[in-house]
Design a protein around this motif. Sequence first.
Motif, mmCIF file in Angstrom:
data_model
loop_
_atom_site.group_PDB
_atom_site.id
_atom_site.type_symbol
_atom_site.label_atom_id
_atom_site.label_comp_id
_atom_site.label_asym_id
_atom_site.label_seq_id
_atom_site.Cartn_x
_atom_site.Cartn_y
_atom_site.Cartn_z
ATOM 1 N N ARG A 1 3.254 -1.941 0.275
ATOM 2 C CA ARG A 1 2.010 -2.117 -0.469
ATOM 3 C C ARG A 1 1.032 -1.011 -0.076
ATOM 4 O O ARG A 1 0.963 -0.644 1.098
ATOM 5 C CB ARG A 1 1.388 -3.474 -0.142
ATOM 6 N N THR A 2 0.277 -0.518 -1.040
ATOM 7 C CA THR A 2 -0.753 0.465 -0.711
ATOM 8 C C THR A 2 -1.950 -0.261 -0.115
ATOM 9 O O THR A 2 -2.260 -1.392 -0.498
ATOM 10 C CB THR A 2 -1.202 1.250 -1.954
ATOM 11 N N ALA B 1 0.467 -5.840 -8.513
ATOM 12 C CA ALA B 1 -0.359 -6.962 -8.074
ATOM 13 C C ALA B 1 -1.287 -6.508 -6.962
ATOM 14 O O ALA B 1 -0.834 -6.016 -5.930
ATOM 15 C CB ALA B 1 0.509 -8.111 -7.576
ATOM 16 N N SER B 2 -2.585 -6.661 -7.182
ATOM 17 C CA SER B 2 -3.571 -6.370 -6.148
ATOM 18 C C SER B 2 -4.002 -7.689 -5.515
ATOM 19 O O SER B 2 -4.348 -8.644 -6.214
ATOM 20 C CB SER B 2 -4.793 -5.661 -6.738
ATOM 21 N N LYS C 1 -1.156 5.504 3.967
ATOM 22 C CA LYS C 1 -2.030 4.344 3.806
ATOM 23 C C LYS C 1 -1.288 3.199 3.119
ATOM 24 O O LYS C 1 -1.684 2.685 2.081
ATOM 25 C CB LYS C 1 -3.311 4.705 3.065
ATOM 26 N N THR C 2 -0.154 2.848 3.745
ATOM 27 C CA THR C 2 0.651 1.743 3.233
ATOM 28 C C THR C 2 0.997 0.778 4.356
ATOM 29 O O THR C 2 0.988 1.143 5.531
ATOM 30 C CB THR C 2 1.963 2.238 2.591
ATOM 31 N N VAL D 1 -7.821 -4.997 0.735
ATOM 32 C CA VAL D 1 -7.203 -5.040 -0.584
ATOM 33 C C VAL D 1 -5.917 -4.234 -0.503
ATOM 34 O O VAL D 1 -5.923 -3.089 -0.038
ATOM 35 C CB VAL D 1 -8.119 -4.436 -1.679
ATOM 36 N N ASN D 2 -4.819 -4.854 -0.923
ATOM 37 C CA ASN D 2 -3.557 -4.115 -0.986
ATOM 38 C C ASN D 2 -2.923 -4.340 -2.349
ATOM 39 O O ASN D 2 -3.215 -5.327 -3.024
ATOM 40 C CB ASN D 2 -2.609 -4.505 0.157
#
Length: 165
Positions: free
Chosen positions: A133-134, A157-158, A112-113, A144-145
Amino acid sequence: MKIIQIALAALALTGCATMQPTTLRSQIVGTWEFVVAEVKAPDGKKSFPFGETPKGVLIFTSDGRFAQVHVAGDVPRIASNNRLTGTPEEYAAIMRRSLSVFGTYTVDEEKKTVTYKIVSSSFPNWEGEAQTRTIDKLTAEEFVNTNPNVAGGRGSASNFYKRAR
């Protein structure tokens, strides 16, 4: 009787189509409006590098390309009204409060990236980098990553986006 058979066949095809698994990659494709970026420092403190009301866009194409632009809602204007004749202070403030990045991307469905292979950026040090990024949330309306390693050891950083309409 023929009409009923056609209707049942169409219904069966529709049912099969909706039962197909939807991949993260297919869900991510499109245009997303930037809502906010939240940096969480190692000590737990939160900051908003583009302010709390930024502007921006994130675009994923079906052929594996992306473009991202983040700009603070209060980025300063250049007094001369000529982008080539700003003052050092104006340029510095703009650089600190905006970021553009583009290149190609891949999605790892299991982890899930999403990984960006950066072709170029307004921060030139990123050219050629791969950044993973996740994918923390991905619905039809929200994405949202999180970049777990923000440059300079500032934390994670989200980035929050909503689907563009």
